[in-house]
Design a protein around this motif. Structure first.
Motif, short mmCIF file in Angstrom:
data_model
loop_
_atom_site.label_atom_id
_atom_site.label_comp_id
_atom_site.label_asym_id
_atom_site.label_seq_id
_atom_site.Cartn_x
_atom_site.Cartn_y
_atom_site.Cartn_z
N PRO A 96 10.10 21.56 9.23
CA PRO A 96 9.59 20.18 9.31
C PRO A 96 8.48 20.04 10.35
CG PRO A 96 12.00 20.23 9.31
CD PRO A 96 11.54 21.64 9.51
N LEU A 97 7.52 19.17 10.05
CA LEU A 97 6.39 18.94 10.95
C LEU A 97 6.34 17.47 11.38
CD1 LEU A 97 3.67 20.88 8.90
CD2 LEU A 97 4.95 21.73 10.88
N PHE A 98 5.56 17.19 12.41
CA PHE A 98 5.27 15.84 12.88
C PHE A 98 6.51 15.09 13.39
CE2 PHE A 98 1.95 16.79 9.72
CZ PHE A 98 0.84 16.74 10.55
N GLU A 99 7.52 15.81 13.81
CA GLU A 99 8.69 15.23 14.47
C GLU A 99 9.29 14.07 13.68
OE1 GLU A 99 7.26 14.24 18.34
OE2 GLU A 99 7.31 16.31 19.05
N GLY A 100 9.37 14.23 12.38
CA GLY A 100 9.97 13.21 11.54
C GLY A 100 9.03 12.14 11.06
N SER B 264 2.79 30.79 6.49
CA SER B 264 4.17 30.88 5.99
C SER B 264 4.81 29.52 5.75
CB SER B 264 5.03 31.67 6.99
OG SER B 264 5.19 30.93 8.20
N VAL B 265 4.20 28.45 6.24
CA VAL B 265 4.79 27.11 6.11
C VAL B 265 4.63 26.60 4.69
CG1 VAL B 265 4.71 24.72 6.93
CG2 VAL B 265 4.33 26.60 8.54
N ASP B 266 5.73 26.17 4.10
CA ASP B 266 5.70 25.56 2.77
C ASP B 266 5.30 24.10 2.88
OD1 ASP B 266 6.53 27.88 1.45
OD2 ASP B 266 8.65 27.42 1.82
N LEU B 267 4.35 23.68 2.06
CA LEU B 267 3.83 22.31 2.10
C LEU B 267 3.96 21.67 0.73
CD1 LEU B 267 0.53 23.06 4.06
CD2 LEU B 267 2.61 22.07 5.02
N LYS B 268 4.55 20.50 0.70
CA LYS B 268 4.71 19.77 -0.56
C LYS B 268 4.47 18.28 -0.28
CE LYS B 268 8.02 21.09 -3.16
NZ LYS B 268 9.40 21.35 -3.67
N LEU B 269 3.71 17.65 -1.16
CA LEU B 269 3.28 16.27 -0.95
C LEU B 269 3.73 15.41 -2.12
CD1 LEU B 269 1.57 15.40 1.53
CD2 LEU B 269 -0.38 15.24 0.00
N LYS B 270 4.19 14.20 -1.80
CA LYS B 270 4.56 13.24 -2.84
C LYS B 270 4.45 11.82 -2.26
CE LYS B 270 8.63 15.03 -3.45
NZ LYS B 270 10.03 15.27 -3.90
N ARG C 68 0.85 -1.19 0.00
CA ARG C 68 0.00 0.00 0.00
C ARG C 68 0.89 1.25 0.00
NH1 ARG C 68 -5.43 -0.85 1.54
NH2 ARG C 68 -5.94 -3.04 1.11
N SER C 69 0.65 2.13 -0.95
CA SER C 69 1.46 3.34 -1.06
C SER C 69 1.14 4.31 0.07
CB SER C 69 1.25 4.02 -2.42
OG SER C 69 -0.12 4.36 -2.60
N LEU C 70 2.13 5.10 0.43
CA LEU C 70 2.03 6.10 1.49
C LEU C 70 2.25 7.49 0.89
CD1 LEU C 70 4.38 4.27 4.00
CD2 LEU C 70 1.90 4.32 4.16
N VAL C 71 1.75 8.47 1.57
CA VAL C 71 1.97 9.86 1.17
C VAL C 71 2.99 10.47 2.12
CG1 VAL C 71 0.07 10.77 2.57
CG2 VAL C 71 0.82 12.00 0.54
N ARG C 72 3.90 11.29 1.58
CA ARG C 72 4.95 11.92 2.38
C ARG C 72 4.84 13.43 2.29
NH1 ARG C 72 9.51 10.65 -0.15
NH2 ARG C 72 10.49 12.64 -0.65
N ASP D 205 -3.11 11.21 8.58
CA ASP D 205 -3.93 10.20 9.25
C ASP D 205 -4.50 10.81 10.54
OD1 ASP D 205 -3.37 8.53 7.16
OD2 ASP D 205 -1.85 7.37 8.19
N SER D 206 -4.17 10.26 11.70
CA SER D 206 -4.78 10.75 12.95
C SER D 206 -3.91 11.79 13.66
CB SER D 206 -5.04 9.58 13.89
OG SER D 206 -3.82 8.89 14.18
N ARG D 207 -2.76 12.14 13.10
CA ARG D 207 -1.87 13.12 13.73
C ARG D 207 -2.10 14.49 13.12
NH1 ARG D 207 2.83 11.11 11.42
NH2 ARG D 207 1.51 9.63 10.31
N SER D 208 -2.22 15.50 13.95
CA SER D 208 -2.49 16.84 13.44
C SER D 208 -1.66 17.87 14.19
CB SER D 208 -3.98 17.17 13.55
OG SER D 208 -4.39 17.18 14.90
N THR D 209 -1.44 19.00 13.53
CA THR D 209 -0.71 20.10 14.15
C THR D 209 -1.17 21.40 13.52
OG1 THR D 209 1.51 20.90 14.74
CG2 THR D 209 1.22 20.06 12.51
N ALA D 210 -1.01 22.49 14.25
CA ALA D 210 -1.39 23.81 13.76
C ALA D 210 -0.20 24.48 13.09
CB ALA D 210 -1.90 24.68 14.92
N ILE D 211 -0.47 25.17 11.98
CA ILE D 211 0.57 25.91 11.26
C ILE D 211 0.03 27.27 10.89
CG2 ILE D 211 1.56 23.78 10.31
CD1 ILE D 211 0.28 24.62 7.58
N ASP D 212 0.93 28.14 10.41
CA ASP D 212 0.48 29.40 9.84
C ASP D 212 0.73 29.39 8.34
OD1 ASP D 212 3.19 30.23 9.31
OD2 ASP D 212 3.34 30.85 11.42
#
Length: 291
Positions: free
Chosen positions: A136-140, A253-259, A126-130, A244-251
């Motif tokens: 950096p977020l979610f402590e790695g 200015s945070v750059d977000l990129k998904l692959k 099963r593929s995962l999203v990164r 998934d079930s982990r969440s955090t607050a950002i503003d």
């Protein structure tokens, strides 16, 4: 063979089934371990631990052959998060409700354990999203099996998520949020927001808006080789992002990129399992609900 058990909130009524599982494996000279979270949860139930120890290091985790998730789909997601890049095959025993991922009912524990011992199974990747972000977020732990979500933080007005595919502008979603789902996650939050069901073996991501302002904005399927990036605007200073079930607050200015993540989640698939059977059963397809 080394097996690790993982559970987050094992209920006392399920204690006897876990003990049954342990006895079966112990009878075949299999080494069993618990995750620290599972040991804490089981101790609350008065579980007869048979002297089982919690695993304590990455070096010990490298020696594990299989992981057994005891709970619902959320527990299995947490198991995948705990395993990370080790790609340890996961068996999901369902103590929850829906069970799209954790498909082994407690009544089927014995035959599932014996099939595992006798190698009567296959593995399904099963593929995962990164998520790549600055900072950096979610402590790695920046990967997820189901989905990545951007959401407004409170009951304020909608947010705008400017979305790009491989640096090419796609759309500005004016909505309560935006979901990027894997095929596995297509039966989760994305589905409840109108997203399509996708076969687990498909090589796609689904971009699904959450309560969009414009009704002509629909979910979109893209290749999982795509790189998806975002810029967020809104009246609020903070926004929520989740894996998934982990969440955090950002503003904003945070750059977000998904692959797509480089490693996969390996799910144990027994011979009597069918994804389409699971869909029909869990979604009540073919049933006349009036009768």
């Amino acid at each position: 063979m080394n097996i690790i058990l993982h559970g987050l909130n094992v209920q006392s009524e399920f204690k006897s089934h876990v003990e049954q599982l342990v006895k079966i494996f112990r009878g075949h000279d299999i080494q069993l371990f618990l995750t620290p979270m599972c040991l804490k949860s089981m101790n609350k139930t008065g579980f007869n631990g048979f002297g089982l120890q919690a695993i304590r290091s990455k070096e010990e985790l490298e020696e594990i052959d299989f992981a057994i998730s005891i709970g619902g789909d959320g527990t299995l997601l947490d198991t995948v998060c705990y395993i990370g890049p080790y790609e340890i095959p996961v068996v999901g025993i369902n103590t929850g409700r829906m069970g799209f991922l954790a498909t082994i009912a407690k009544e089927d524990i014995e035959w599932a354990a014996k099939d595992l011992i006798n190698n009567n199974f296959s593995l399904e990747d099963r593929s995962l999203v990164r998520l790549e972000s600055s900072p950096p977020l979610f402590e790695g732990l920046n990967f997820g099996l189901n989905e990545f979500t951007i959401h407004k933080r409170d009951t304020s007005s909608m947010i705008t998520v400017h979305t790009y595919i491989n640096n090419e502008y796609l759309n500005s979603y004016w909505a309560d949020g935006l979901i990027v789902s894997t095929p596995t996650g297509s039966t989760g939050y994305s589905l409840s927001c109108g997203g399509p069901l996708i076969s687990p073996s498909a090589k796609n991501f689904v971009i699904t808006p959450v309560s969009p302002h414009n009704l002509n904005v629909r979910p979109m399927v893209v290749s999982d080789e795509s790189e998806i990036s975002f810029k967020i605007e809104g009246r609020s200073e903070k926004f929520l992002v989740s894996l998934d079930s982990r969440s955090t607050a950002i503003d904003a200015s945070v750059d977000l990129k998904l692959k797509k993540e480089k490693f996969v989640a390996k799910l144990v698939k027994f011979q009597n399992y069918s994804f389409f059977d699971t869909l029909r059963q869990k979604l009540n397809w073919g049933y006349d609900m009036r009768n």
